[in-house]
Scaffold this motif. Sequence first.
Motif, PDB file in Angstrom:
ATOM      1  N   SER A  30       4.979  -0.714  -6.541  1.00 27.67           N
ATOM      2  CA  SER A  30       4.745  -1.727  -5.516  1.00 27.67           C
ATOM      3  C   SER A  30       5.679  -2.904  -5.743  1.00 27.67           C
ATOM      4  N   ASP A  31       5.990  -3.636  -4.663  1.00 29.82           N
ATOM      5  CA  ASP A  31       6.847  -4.818  -4.762  1.00 29.82           C
ATOM      6  C   ASP A  31       6.099  -6.036  -5.285  1.00 29.82           C
ATOM      7  N   GLU A  32       4.795  -5.938  -5.429  1.00 33.41           N
ATOM      8  CA  GLU A  32       4.010  -7.109  -5.812  1.00 33.41           C
ATOM      9  C   GLU A  32       3.882  -7.244  -7.326  1.00 33.41           C
ATOM     10  N   ILE A  33       3.529  -8.457  -7.753  1.00 33.03           N
ATOM     11  CA  ILE A  33       3.280  -8.745  -9.158  1.00 33.03           C
ATOM     12  C   ILE A  33       1.794  -8.514  -9.427  1.00 33.03           C
ATOM     13  N   ALA A  34       1.479  -7.650 -10.374  1.00 33.31           N
ATOM     14  CA  ALA A  34       0.095  -7.268 -10.638  1.00 33.31           C
ATOM     15  C   ALA A  34      -0.362  -7.839 -11.972  1.00 33.31           C
ATOM     16  N   TYR A  35      -1.261  -8.829 -11.925  1.00 36.22           N
ATOM     17  CA  TYR A  35      -1.854  -9.396 -13.133  1.00 36.22           C
ATOM     18  C   TYR A  35      -3.214  -8.736 -13.390  1.00 36.22           C
ATOM     19  N   ASP A  61      -0.366   5.635  -6.688  1.00 37.59           N
ATOM     20  CA  ASP A  61       0.974   5.851  -6.152  1.00 37.59           C
ATOM     21  C   ASP A  61       1.410   4.736  -5.212  1.00 37.59           C
ATOM     22  N   GLY A  62       0.570   3.679  -5.081  1.00 39.95           N
ATOM     23  CA  GLY A  62       0.892   2.535  -4.231  1.00 39.95           C
ATOM     24  C   GLY A  62       0.357   2.625  -2.822  1.00 39.95           C
ATOM     25  N   SER A  63      -0.311   3.709  -2.470  1.00 41.04           N
ATOM     26  CA  SER A  63      -0.847   3.882  -1.116  1.00 41.04           C
ATOM     27  C   SER A  63      -2.270   3.335  -1.026  1.00 41.04           C
ATOM     28  N   GLU A  64      -2.795   3.318   0.215  1.00 36.11           N
ATOM     29  CA  GLU A  64      -4.175   2.893   0.504  1.00 36.11           C
ATOM     30  C   GLU A  64      -4.490   1.531  -0.114  1.00 36.11           C
TER      31      GLU A  64
END
Length: 397
Positions: A30-35, A61-64
């Motif tokens: 994903s393009d987001e930053i995950a904390y 897998d980044g979906s849903e």
Amino acid sequence: DGDTIYFNHFGDHNKLYKMDQSGDGLIPVSDEIAYSLNISGDFLYFLCGTENNAIVKMKKDGSERSVLSNEKALSLQCSGDFLYFISMGEETNPDKTFTLHRMIKSGEEVIRILDDKIQQFFVSENRLYYIRQEDRSLYVSDQDGKDPVKLHDGSVINFILYEDKLYFVDESGDKNQLFVMDRDGKDLKRLTEEKLSSFHISNEVIYYGNTTEKASMLELKKMNLDGSSKEVLEEIPVISILSHDSWLCLLSMDFSSFSIKETLRDAETEKEMVFEYVNPPAESALAVYDAGAEVTVDQLKVKVQDVYVTNILKNEDPNYESTIFDSVTDGAFVFLTINAENLGEEPLELYETLGHILDINEAYPSIYRNCARKPIPSLPGFSRGMNGACVAKHIAV
């Protein structure tokens, strides 16, 4: 997650990536930053740094992808059927700040678990362990926050539950020493005498960073669970350590440029990947003015009243709200006393305007905090003096 490791890729704007346990198969998720990343079943649960720390759920897998809550959270843990999180509060309800909440994994039935403000928590075996902000002591209660018991009366910074023990850092006397005790608070033992910057545990090994005689440098060390067989692995300014099986994830900082290096290392195979995030140079936006000059930019009028340079970074003056961490550094820091006036019609958040690096301060342990946390109201003739600190090369108006 079994044979897969998920992490924020510092070489690609902190985007969420995954790779095989072997270190191969590096793939963006994903393009987001995950904390505060959690894995439960087929889903990832995390705080989205690109959406004001909203609580997000998505498949591995980044979906849903879906947002479970837009409430800004500080940390998140998935335990059983529930998600526990520390709320960062709301302007309309400041008492909510740093309090613990719980909701089911669908994002529904949000309830407040603790009235106390806390700085860290962990749920394990139907028990809730947490550090209360008011006295910095370590507590345990049932998973609903009821029947709390104080386990350690001290000044606890952080803790880790590993097997049947509690490992924690106590900063009493400005020492930041590592201790271990049973989960009921008995059999307390100190494991280190040196000052720690961070620690983590994996495969019955404690990895930790500690200060050396040279104040600006840190060492990465390891030892057994009982504190024996201490060994220096390398000299590195490590500010954060995570470990999983044989893999280490190290965050180290260059304090002169505030660049951060992420090192992923397999302790068994010695395979290593290094990613670095460097703050964009400030020179292109830098404007230089004479000392004492009054400068107006948009709706903000600023005048620097006093400037002094020091290598002592502990500010205990009760007149100032700023908090400077650590005690000595080999680098020079510049302290400013600034008079600021809001010329506009709307309140101005100086916290996001002067001397503050948001992406570093929100993602990692604070290096410093600018005390200008309260908005300057838009009133004729109203101004606020403040004291803050920032590294000399980052000073700009």
